[in-house]
Scaffold this active site. Structure first.
Site, mmCIF file in Angstrom:
data_model
loop_
_atom_site.group_PDB
_atom_site.id
_atom_site.type_symbol
_atom_site.label_atom_id
_atom_site.label_comp_id
_atom_site.label_asym_id
_atom_site.label_seq_id
_atom_site.Cartn_x
_atom_site.Cartn_y
_atom_site.Cartn_z
ATOM 1 C CE LYS A 78 -1.846 3.049 2.860
ATOM 2 N NZ LYS A 78 -1.779 4.245 1.840
ATOM 3 C CD GLU A 106 12.910 -0.820 5.547
ATOM 4 O OE1 GLU A 106 13.110 0.221 5.239
ATOM 5 O OE2 GLU A 106 11.909 -1.509 5.457
ATOM 6 C CB CYS A 136 12.795 9.440 9.110
ATOM 7 S SG CYS A 136 13.454 8.276 7.895
HETATM 8 P P1 ADP Z 1 3.496 10.555 6.968
HETATM 9 O O1 ADP Z 1 3.338 11.539 8.278
HETATM 10 O O2 ADP Z 1 5.012 10.344 6.412
HETATM 11 O O3 ADP Z 1 2.520 10.685 5.924
HETATM 12 P P2 ADP Z 1 1.926 8.472 8.088
HETATM 13 O O4 ADP Z 1 2.487 7.523 9.211
HETATM 14 O O5 ADP Z 1 0.681 9.091 8.448
HETATM 15 O O6 ADP Z 1 3.364 9.210 7.651
HETATM 16 O O7 ADP Z 1 1.862 7.604 6.607
HETATM 17 C C1 ADP Z 1 2.654 6.463 6.277
HETATM 18 C C2 ADP Z 1 1.746 5.397 5.416
HETATM 19 O O8 ADP Z 1 0.837 4.987 6.245
HETATM 20 C C3 ADP Z 1 1.036 6.046 4.548
HETATM 21 O O9 ADP Z 1 0.972 4.975 3.327
HETATM 22 C C4 ADP Z 1 -0.305 6.168 4.957
HETATM 23 O O10 ADP Z 1 -1.415 6.048 3.994
HETATM 24 C C5 ADP Z 1 -0.542 5.009 5.753
HETATM 25 N N1 ADP Z 1 -1.363 5.065 6.935
HETATM 26 C C6 ADP Z 1 -1.677 6.149 7.724
HETATM 27 N N2 ADP Z 1 -2.595 5.998 8.730
HETATM 28 C C7 ADP Z 1 -2.909 4.540 8.441
HETATM 29 C C8 ADP Z 1 -3.688 3.632 9.348
HETATM 30 N N3 ADP Z 1 -4.554 3.983 10.164
HETATM 31 N N4 ADP Z 1 -3.591 2.135 8.819
HETATM 32 C C9 ADP Z 1 -2.875 1.933 7.972
HETATM 33 N N5 ADP Z 1 -1.985 2.732 7.186
HETATM 34 C C10 ADP Z 1 -2.098 3.951 7.491
#
Ligand code: ADP
Length: 485
Positions: free
Chosen positions: A180, A463, A289
């Site tokens: 995803k 990684e 990061c």
């Molecule tokens: P950033 O701040 O870098 O966008 P996030 O942690 O919000 O970091 O997002 C990183 C990834 O996790 C993206 O692919 C986002 O769509 C996904 N993501 C965000 N929230 C969720 C969730 N509740 N469950 C699964 N994936 C999520």
């Protein structure tokens, strides 16, 4: 748009070898952060599409795990070559959706290919053990097996490379994957589907779904067929995913947030430190990061460092990533700009001084000026939180102990940088920093040969390096008895 770029720009999901739309037909808009114009749409998939993707990955796993390491290695080398043959097109696609300069995008695509080649090589070296047995008629074997279906969730800041260091070791180990990508930058992720198809990976080995993060994430975390989740993103979301994975006791790898210190001692080579600071701070407009989040500079060299950093920051060419000569692109979206403004406001309200930049860039949109802030103090927001933007707060310190203490005063532990020409100090500080990665007299250290990852709330697992494939393998102990010897 170049023809090659459009070939890799897939506006569909890849499930079991078929390019498909969401069941509901719903889509998500993808925009170019440099222009805010629509690039295209991708499916807004949810739980049912994700479940089918997992089932397709599980079905493909039974055949894929039986292939030889040599065969998988050959396919990965083809994938590497295909990425490099299309580096320009893939970089253009990346810049369009993510914003970074074309030079950085090409570098990222090159890094993706390098991870694929590295794990093509590592695929053939996942050795087990034959252990001396305490029984004369038994033998002890320790073997390595692929964990099974792997779920990979990736962020928008490195939409190609973050996937590469998950897909490549997964495929090398004999796992299949459901991916995803981030909704802001799905095309670089979907391009992996086209690339894997071209390289000849069997149907269902790589599946990609885009859409509702929560719905897709829930299914990936709760479905018992998924045996491992690998995630790169915020600590906040990482914790949610870890908790959800607990229900089916999945293996998890987490590359989460950082709050990198960048320490400059009086005995450092000042010009070298400024050069390193520019890379560690402004790469990807500060949206990595491992970006330096807090500069700690010793009192004797403080004023000179701030001045040189400000001069260098002002020379950075800000512009659309696709424009020749651009060194810094826009931020990913309006929220990112607002967050950066909040950091600057918080600091100035507490006595910090903006030495250069500090505002939105005259180009408008989500462009922000490279910013240097002097007289930073530990009560300011950036002591605790990740900036994720082109802002360099500079703190002053007096002693080595103070620098190490301040550097470690965070729940994060990803990357740390420091500059010193004193060997004894270098070893003391290197050993005193509670971080997964430490760069001494360097501003950039990521390479496929070395293990990337953090400690504390920055994550779990590594990684790259020979460690990077371990998380995709289960260890099996076989007691071979009744040998009659
Ligand atoms: P950033 O701040 O870098 O966008 P996030 O942690 O919000 O970091 O997002 C990183 C990834 O996790 C993206 O692919 C986002 O769509 C996904 N993501 C965000 N929230 C969720 C969730 N509740 N469950 C699964 N994936 C999520």
């Amino acid at each position: 748009m170049l023809q090659k770029t459009s070939h890799y720009m897939r506006q569909a999901n890849l499930i079991g070898g078929e390019w498909v739309q969401a069941d509901s037909g719903a889509t998500i808009n993808v925009t170019n952060p440099a222009t805010t114009l629509l690039i295209g749409t991708v499916p807004k998939s949810g739980q049912s599409e994700t479940r089918r993707a997992i089932e397709a990955a599980e079905a493909a796993f039974h055949g894929w795990k039986k292939t030889s390491a040599f065969e998988r290695s050959k396919l990965l080398r083809k994938l590497h070559d295909s990425i490099m043959d299309n580096q320009d097109a893939l970089a253009e696609l990346l810049t369009m959706e993510q914003g970074k300069s074309l030079a950085e995008a090409k570098g990222e695509v090159g890094l993706s290919a390098a991870y694929v080649l590295w794990f093509a090589e590592e695929a053939r070296r996942t050795y087990g053990d034959v252990v001396p047995s305490p029984w004369v008629d038994r033998r002890i074997l320790v073997t390595k097996e692929p964990v099974g279906v792997v779920a990979a969730v990736t962020p928008w800041n490195f939409p190609s490379a973050m996937l590469s260091r998950k897909i490549a070791p997964a495929l090398a180990a004999g796992c299949t994957a459901v991916i995803k990508p981030a909704s802001q930058t799905p095309y670089s992720g979907l391009a992996w589907g086209a690339l894997c198809e071209e390289a000849g990976f069997p149907k269902g080995v790589v599946n990609i779904v885009t859409g509702s993060a929560a719905e897709i994430g829930d299914e990936l975390c709760s479905n018992p067929l998924v045996r491992k989740l690998t995630f790169t993103g915020s600590t906040e979301v990482g914790k949610i995913l870890m908790a959800k994975c607990a229900g089916t006791v999945k293996k998890v790898s987490m590359e989460l947030g950082g709050n990198a210190p960048f320490i400059v001692f009086d005995d450092a080579d000042l010009d070298r430190a400024v050069e390193g600071a520019m890379i560690a701070k402004y790469r990807n407009s500060g949206q990595t990061c491992v970006c330096a989040n807090r500069f700690f500079v010793q009192a004797g060299i403080y004023a000179a460092f701030v001045e040189k950093l400000a001069v260098a920051s002002e020379k950075l060419k800000v512009g659309p990533g696709l424009e020749a000569g651009t060194q810094q692109g826009p931020l990913i979206d309006e929220n990112a700009v607002k967050k950066v403004e909040q950091f600057v406001r918080d600091a100035t309200s507490k006595g910090a001084k903006v030495v250069s930049g500090g505002k939105r860039h005259p180009l408008g949109g989500t462009f922000f000026q490279p910013t240097v802030i002097a007289a930073a103090t530990p009560d300011m927001m950036f002591m605790k939180e990740e900036i994720f933007g082109p802002v360099a707060p500079v703190f002053k310190f007096d002693t080595e102990e103070e620098a190490v203490r301040l550097a470690n005063e965070t729940e994060f532990g990803l990357a740390a940088y420091f500059y010193s020409s004193n060997l004894g100090r270098a070893v003391r500080v290197m050993e005193g920093l509670k971080y997964g990665m430490v760069a001494v007299n360097e501003g950039l250290m990521t390479t496929v040969e070395a293990p990337f990852g953090g400690v504390k709330e920055s994550g779990l697992g590594r990684e790259g390096g020979h460690q990077g494939i371990e998380d995709y393998l289960d260890t099996k102990y076989v007691c071979l008895g009744g040998l009659g010897i």
